[in-house]
Design an enzyme around this catalytic site. Structure first.
Site, mmCIF file in Angstrom:
data_model
loop_
_atom_site.group_PDB
_atom_site.id
_atom_site.type_symbol
_atom_site.label_atom_id
_atom_site.label_comp_id
_atom_site.label_asym_id
_atom_site.label_seq_id
_atom_site.Cartn_x
_atom_site.Cartn_y
_atom_site.Cartn_z
ATOM 1 N N HIS A 118 0.809 -1.221 0.000
ATOM 2 C CA HIS A 118 0.000 0.000 0.000
ATOM 3 C C HIS A 118 0.844 1.273 0.000
ATOM 4 C CE1 HIS A 118 -3.978 -1.844 0.383
ATOM 5 N NE2 HIS A 118 -3.396 -2.747 1.158
ATOM 6 N N ASP A 157 0.188 4.233 -2.548
ATOM 7 C CA ASP A 157 0.008 5.644 -2.194
ATOM 8 C C ASP A 157 0.929 6.541 -3.018
ATOM 9 O OD1 ASP A 157 -1.894 4.949 -0.344
ATOM 10 O OD2 ASP A 157 -0.586 5.183 1.401
ATOM 11 N N GLU A 188 -8.897 5.027 -5.844
ATOM 12 C CA GLU A 188 -8.038 5.359 -6.983
ATOM 13 C C GLU A 188 -8.798 6.133 -8.057
ATOM 14 O OE1 GLU A 188 -9.671 1.182 -7.885
ATOM 15 O OE2 GLU A 188 -9.207 2.450 -6.161
#
Length: 242
Positions: A135, A139, A165
């Site tokens: 993750h 990001d 997203e």
């Protein structure tokens, strides 16, 4: 032995202490003096033995310090207001901020009779990217996308992180055809520049629509979302006009 009346009032005993008690006399209250700023400054100057120049400079410094404090508070308030309308990860507008920008721009567009294009952008295979790289890298890709878009956007354009997203781009005074050209350019720049930590470039799919004057923002976004899913079904990494 005869006694006259004066003997009744004569005695060798000390006078009773009670006869010597005196009650305190009330002191008349003095009115409080109210000093004007100039008188107050003069009083401070006299008390401390300071020159008029020193006292004047001290007052100016206090005034300057107060003005600086007010400026700091106003800046903090402005930053807090900005933070309330921004996505904390990417710095793009959040939904609340986008709705304000949209309402303002749509009112202007209706008055001027201009055009307004909306673009729904969805990163391709974002779940697989998170599963493979984690993750934190995901990001970074989101932040990278926003930076690429903001570098290419006009000052009048607005970008919102709609959720996860998904992003929404508002392009004032832009036709659907011109919006598609612009988004193709954005997609080329994004896919050509790899995000930090990525071994391969990322891509996105986008749906572009022209906003009708009388439809709500929700209705417009539903049309843009449908165009985006059409781009996904067509193979991703592409733009579809709705």
């Amino acid at each position: 032995m005869s006694h006259d009346n004066t003997s009744l009032f004569q005695s060798n005993r000390p006078a009773s202490r009670r006869l010597h008690r005196r009650f305190p006399q009330p002191v008349p209250a003095q009115p409080c003096a109210v000093l004007t700023p100039r008188a107050h400054t003069a009083a401070v100057q006299t008390l401390l033995g300071l020159s008029s120049e020193v006292v004047r400079d001290a007052g100016m410094l206090q005034l300057l310090a107060a003005e600086m404090r007010i400026a700091e508070l106003e800046k903090a308030l402005a930053e807090a207001r900005s933070a309330a309308f921004a996505d904390p990860l990417t710095g793009a507008l959040n939904r609340r901020g986008f709705e304000r920008a949209y309402a303002r721009e749509m009112a202007r567009t209706r008055r001027s009779g201009g055009r307004l294009a909306l673009v729904m952008i969805d990163l391709d295979d974002f779940k697989a990217l998170n599963d493979r790289y984690g993750h934190m890298v995901g990001d970074r890709v989101l932040v990278h996308l926003v930076r690429v878009l903001q570098d290419a956007m006009r000052p009048s354009d607005a970008l919102c992180r709609f959720g996860g997203e998904e992003f929404v781009l508002m392009l004032p005074d832009t036709s659907v055809g011109d919006a598609c050209k612009a988004v193709r350019r954005f997609l080329g720049e994004f896919s050509a520049r790899r995000a930090p930590g990525m071994a391969q470039p990322a891509t996105f799919s986008a749906g572009v629509i022209g906003h009708d004057y009388f439809e709500s923002l929700e209705e417009a976004l539903q049309r843009a979302d449908a165009a985006t899913y059409a781009a996904k079904r067509a193979g991703k990494n592409r733009i579809v006009a709705g």
